[in-house]
Design a protein around this motif. Structure first.
Motif, PDB file in Angstrom:
ATOM      1  N   VAL A 270       3.983  -1.339  25.304  1.00 55.49           N
ATOM      2  CA  VAL A 270       4.496  -1.463  23.946  1.00 55.49           C
ATOM      3  C   VAL A 270       5.110  -2.847  23.756  1.00 55.49           C
ATOM      4  CG1 VAL A 270       6.168  -0.579  22.288  1.00 55.49           C
ATOM      5  CG2 VAL A 270       4.910   1.007  23.737  1.00 55.49           C
ATOM      6  N   MET A 271       4.750  -3.514  22.657  1.00 59.30           N
ATOM      7  CA  MET A 271       5.221  -4.870  22.402  1.00 59.30           C
ATOM      8  C   MET A 271       6.229  -4.941  21.259  1.00 59.30           C
ATOM      9  SD  MET A 271       3.463  -6.185  24.776  1.00 59.30           S
ATOM     10  CE  MET A 271       3.831  -7.920  24.565  1.00 59.30           C
ATOM     11  N   GLY A 272       6.092  -4.085  20.248  1.00 61.35           N
ATOM     12  CA  GLY A 272       6.982  -4.117  19.095  1.00 61.35           C
ATOM     13  C   GLY A 272       6.769  -2.873  18.259  1.00 61.35           C
ATOM     14  N   ALA A 273       7.246  -2.885  17.026  1.00 64.92           N
ATOM     15  CA  ALA A 273       7.108  -1.719  16.157  1.00 64.92           C
ATOM     16  C   ALA A 273       6.930  -2.164  14.712  1.00 64.92           C
ATOM     17  CB  ALA A 273       8.320  -0.799  16.282  1.00 64.92           C
ATOM     18  N   ILE A 274       6.270  -1.319  13.931  1.00 63.75           N
ATOM     19  CA  ILE A 274       6.000  -1.602  12.528  1.00 63.75           C
ATOM     20  C   ILE A 274       6.158  -0.314  11.741  1.00 63.75           C
ATOM     21  CG2 ILE A 274       3.516  -1.222  12.886  1.00 63.75           C
ATOM     22  CD1 ILE A 274       3.024  -3.314  10.692  1.00 63.75           C
ATOM     23  N   GLY A 275       6.612  -0.414  10.479  1.00 63.47           N
ATOM     24  CA  GLY A 275       6.789   0.814   9.728  1.00 63.47           C
ATOM     25  C   GLY A 275       7.063   0.601   8.256  1.00 63.47           C
ATOM     26  N   VAL A 276       7.345   1.706   7.587  1.00 67.69           N
ATOM     27  CA  VAL A 276       7.656   1.733   6.159  1.00 67.69           C
ATOM     28  C   VAL A 276       8.972   2.471   5.967  1.00 67.69           C
ATOM     29  CG1 VAL A 276       6.945   2.603   3.904  1.00 67.69           C
ATOM     30  CG2 VAL A 276       5.237   1.667   5.453  1.00 67.69           C
TER      31      VAL A 276
ATOM     32  N   LEU B 211       0.806  -1.213   0.000  1.00 68.13           N
ATOM     33  CA  LEU B 211       0.000   0.000   0.000  1.00 68.13           C
ATOM     34  C   LEU B 211       0.844   1.270   0.000  1.00 68.13           C
ATOM     35  CD1 LEU B 211      -2.819  -0.924   2.570  1.00 68.13           C
ATOM     36  CD2 LEU B 211      -2.934  -0.959   0.069  1.00 68.13           C
ATOM     37  N   ALA B 212       2.019   1.198   0.618  1.00 66.77           N
ATOM     38  CA  ALA B 212       2.829   2.406   0.774  1.00 66.77           C
ATOM     39  C   ALA B 212       3.899   2.552  -0.300  1.00 66.77           C
ATOM     40  CB  ALA B 212       3.491   2.416   2.151  1.00 66.77           C
ATOM     41  N   GLY B 213       4.206   1.475  -1.023  1.00 68.53           N
ATOM     42  CA  GLY B 213       5.203   1.584  -2.078  1.00 68.53           C
ATOM     43  C   GLY B 213       6.632   1.587  -1.593  1.00 68.53           C
ATOM     44  N   GLY B 214       6.863   1.287  -0.313  1.00 68.80           N
ATOM     45  CA  GLY B 214       8.224   1.199   0.210  1.00 68.80           C
ATOM     46  C   GLY B 214       8.482  -0.211   0.708  1.00 68.80           C
ATOM     47  N   ALA B 215       9.400  -0.354   1.638  1.00 67.10           N
ATOM     48  CA  ALA B 215       9.659  -1.640   2.273  1.00 67.10           C
ATOM     49  C   ALA B 215       8.954  -1.654   3.620  1.00 67.10           C
ATOM     50  CB  ALA B 215      11.158  -1.859   2.455  1.00 67.10           C
ATOM     51  N   GLY B 216       8.082  -2.655   3.826  1.00 66.90           N
ATOM     52  CA  GLY B 216       7.428  -2.785   5.121  1.00 66.90           C
ATOM     53  C   GLY B 216       8.330  -3.526   6.082  1.00 66.90           C
ATOM     54  N   VAL B 217       8.416  -3.043   7.317  1.00 68.23           N
ATOM     55  CA  VAL B 217       9.304  -3.660   8.292  1.00 68.23           C
ATOM     56  C   VAL B 217       8.562  -3.820   9.622  1.00 68.23           C
ATOM     57  CG1 VAL B 217      10.299  -1.420   8.937  1.00 68.23           C
ATOM     58  CG2 VAL B 217      11.552  -3.503   9.464  1.00 68.23           C
ATOM     59  N   VAL B 218       8.723  -4.986  10.252  1.00 66.98           N
ATOM     60  CA  VAL B 218       8.066  -5.282  11.525  1.00 66.98           C
ATOM     61  C   VAL B 218       9.073  -5.904  12.471  1.00 66.98           C
ATOM     62  CG1 VAL B 218       6.274  -6.618  12.680  1.00 66.98           C
ATOM     63  CG2 VAL B 218       5.827  -5.672  10.426  1.00 66.98           C
ATOM     64  N   MET B 219       9.079  -5.461  13.715  1.00 61.54           N
ATOM     65  CA  MET B 219       9.870  -6.110  14.757  1.00 61.54           C
ATOM     66  C   MET B 219       8.923  -6.913  15.635  1.00 61.54           C
ATOM     67  SD  MET B 219      12.668  -4.540  17.402  1.00 61.54           S
ATOM     68  CE  MET B 219      11.530  -3.444  18.225  1.00 61.54           C
ATOM     69  N   THR B 220       9.227  -8.195  15.794  1.00 64.97           N
ATOM     70  CA  THR B 220       8.345  -9.065  16.559  1.00 64.97           C
ATOM     71  C   THR B 220       8.325  -8.649  18.024  1.00 64.97           C
ATOM     72  OG1 THR B 220      10.150 -10.635  16.872  1.00 64.97           O
ATOM     73  CG2 THR B 220       8.672 -11.029  15.021  1.00 64.97           C
ATOM     74  N   PRO B 221       7.248  -8.969  18.732  1.00 65.44           N
ATOM     75  CA  PRO B 221       7.096  -8.478  20.108  1.00 65.44           C
ATOM     76  C   PRO B 221       8.042  -9.138  21.091  1.00 65.44           C
ATOM     77  CG  PRO B 221       5.306  -9.970  19.557  1.00 65.44           C
ATOM     78  CD  PRO B 221       6.076  -9.725  18.290  1.00 65.44           C
ATOM     79  N   SER B 222       8.333  -8.402  22.139  1.00 64.29           N
ATOM     80  CA  SER B 222       9.102  -8.964  23.254  1.00 64.29           C
ATOM     81  C   SER B 222       8.168  -9.014  24.458  1.00 64.29           C
ATOM     82  CB  SER B 222      10.323  -8.093  23.574  1.00 64.29           C
ATOM     83  OG  SER B 222       9.930  -6.761  23.835  1.00 64.29           O
ATOM     84  N   PHE B 223       7.984 -10.190  25.000  1.00 63.95           N
ATOM     85  CA  PHE B 223       7.076 -10.368  26.123  1.00 63.95           C
ATOM     86  C   PHE B 223       7.862 -10.435  27.421  1.00 63.95           C
ATOM     87  CE2 PHE B 223       4.838 -12.456  22.547  1.00 63.95           C
ATOM     88  CZ  PHE B 223       3.712 -11.640  22.525  1.00 63.95           C
ATOM     89  N   GLU B 224       7.329  -9.816  28.463  1.00 63.54           N
ATOM     90  CA  GLU B 224       8.032  -9.772  29.740  1.00 63.54           C
ATOM     91  C   GLU B 224       7.262 -10.449  30.869  1.00 63.54           C
ATOM     92  OE1 GLU B 224      11.075  -8.883  30.213  1.00 63.54           O
ATOM     93  OE2 GLU B 224      11.317  -8.307  28.123  1.00 63.54           O
TER      94      GLU B 224
END
Length: 364
Positions: free
Chosen positions: A331-337, A135-148
């Motif tokens: 906060v569990m992780g992050a997602i972006g373009v 949808l964004a035309g870039g590279a989608g990037v996701v960091m998997t969650p870290s559970f504590e």
């Protein structure tokens, strides 16, 4: 449409400010940046004049020269038009960018792709990365969650001679299933021994705490444990806790989109440099860790992130989080373009924000 909310910001403000510009300069600056983001080409004074700024090309040219002296515009070649610098893009994003919400159709599409029947959260993360890259035309990037949360119970269940299902029950009520490869000779009694050991030593500890504490204990306990069970425990702890940064899961999709956007040899060199940046997994995880400290969308342009100082790329990212019944959201992780600095900020910011909210909802 609305201006970018305060929580959706970058790391730095530019040296110049909107207060230094009169209305004429603001209008010309906005037209130059918006046209550049749309076309990717330097913008000339005649183009600005035709696009609604009712001034002579000469007057527009003089104002563009003043904006260049402020460090907000640059000219790639002597005879070409002007384009925003990274400092100019930052000022535009923080002060002039107008964003709206995404449409209902887009919302339904995102929800359908992330919440498909029988889909695991790991599959939802991969779907989110693919979705944003498309949808964004870039590279989608996701960091998997870290559970504590602390671990309440662990169980190894044999599926075949080569594979076992690991069931982890956490103190917060979350249940997580993970597949593990099995070394030859793993019998049901070995799996039971490993489960019993972990349930005795893990209870109430987070996975990261357990990995640190049990590493030394295993050396002394190895004589009491079957060698195969000890190896299974060590491998399981390393996998569950995420290990070091280079072992943490990072999902990147859509590199081909970046190549498709190249319009010149100079653009191609930037994309090649960006590909090299994307391979720096540890630094990319560090960047997304910075995003996790925010409560909304973060925007990094060019040298604001050391990772993209050479490729001049931009990142639009947001944390995904769970909202417990009591207390602050976690906060569990992050997602972006990730893409060229001329990303369509107005369109991508709400896409990233909404996708992050859906991922957070899936974790609740």
């Amino acid at each position: 449409m609305m201006k970018l909310p305060p929580h959706m910001t970058g790391l730095l403000n530019s040296g110049a400010s909107l207060s230094e510009m009169d209305q004429r300069a603001r209008d010309i600056f906005r037209h130059v940046v918006e046209t550049y983001l749309e076309t990717g080409e330097p913008v000339g004074s005649r183009t600005v004049s035709r696009n609604g700024v009712h001034l002579s090309p000469a007057s527009i040219r003089n104002t563009m020269q003043d904006l260049a002296h402020l460090g907000l515009l640059s000219a790639p070649h002597t005879s070409s038009g002007r384009m925003p610098t990274h400092q100019g893009l930052r000022l535009f994003v923080d002060g002039l960018l107008e964003i709206g919400d995404i449409g209902e159709d887009a919302k339904r599409d995102i929800e359908a792709r992330l919440t498909g029947k029988g889909q695991t959260f790991d599959q939802a993360l991969h779907a989110a990365s693919n979705l944003l890259s498309g949808l964004a035309g870039g590279a989608g990037v996701v960091m998997t969650p870290s559970f504590e949360a602390g671990v309440k119970h662990v169980e190894f269940i044999s599926l075949s001679a080569e594979q076992a299902l690991t069931v982890l029950v956490f103190d917060d009520g979350r249940v997580e299933n993970r597949l593990m490869p099995l070394a030859p000779g793993m019998t049901p009694s070995v799996l039971s021994e490993a489960s019993n050991y972990l349930n005795t030593h893990l209870k109430g500890r987070t996975l990261s705490e357990a990995r640190l504490e049990l590493k030394s204990e295993l050396d002394s306990e190895r004589r009491k444990l079957d060698e195969a069970a000890a190896t299974l425990i060590e491998n399981g702890l390393a996998m569950w806790s995420g290990g070091d940064k280079e072992k943490r899961a990072l999902i990147v999709r859509g590199r081909a989109n970046l190549v498709e956007q190249t319009q010149s040899l100079e653009d191609l060199e930037r994309v090649r440099s960006l590909f090299e940046d994307l391979e720096q997994k540890e630094e990319l995880i560090d960047l997304l860790d910075d995003v996790k400290d925010a409560q909304g969308v973060r925007i990094f342009i060019g040298s604001e992130s050391k990772l993209f100082s050479l490729s001049g790329s931009a990142v639009i990212a947001a944390p995904y989080m769970v909202s417990p019944q009591k207390g602050a959201a976690k906060v569990m992780g992050a997602i972006g373009v990730i893409g060229p600095a001329r990303l369509n900020y107005a369109r991508i910011i709400p896409l990233v924000d909404y996708t992050a909210r859906i991922l957070g909802r899936l974790l609740e």
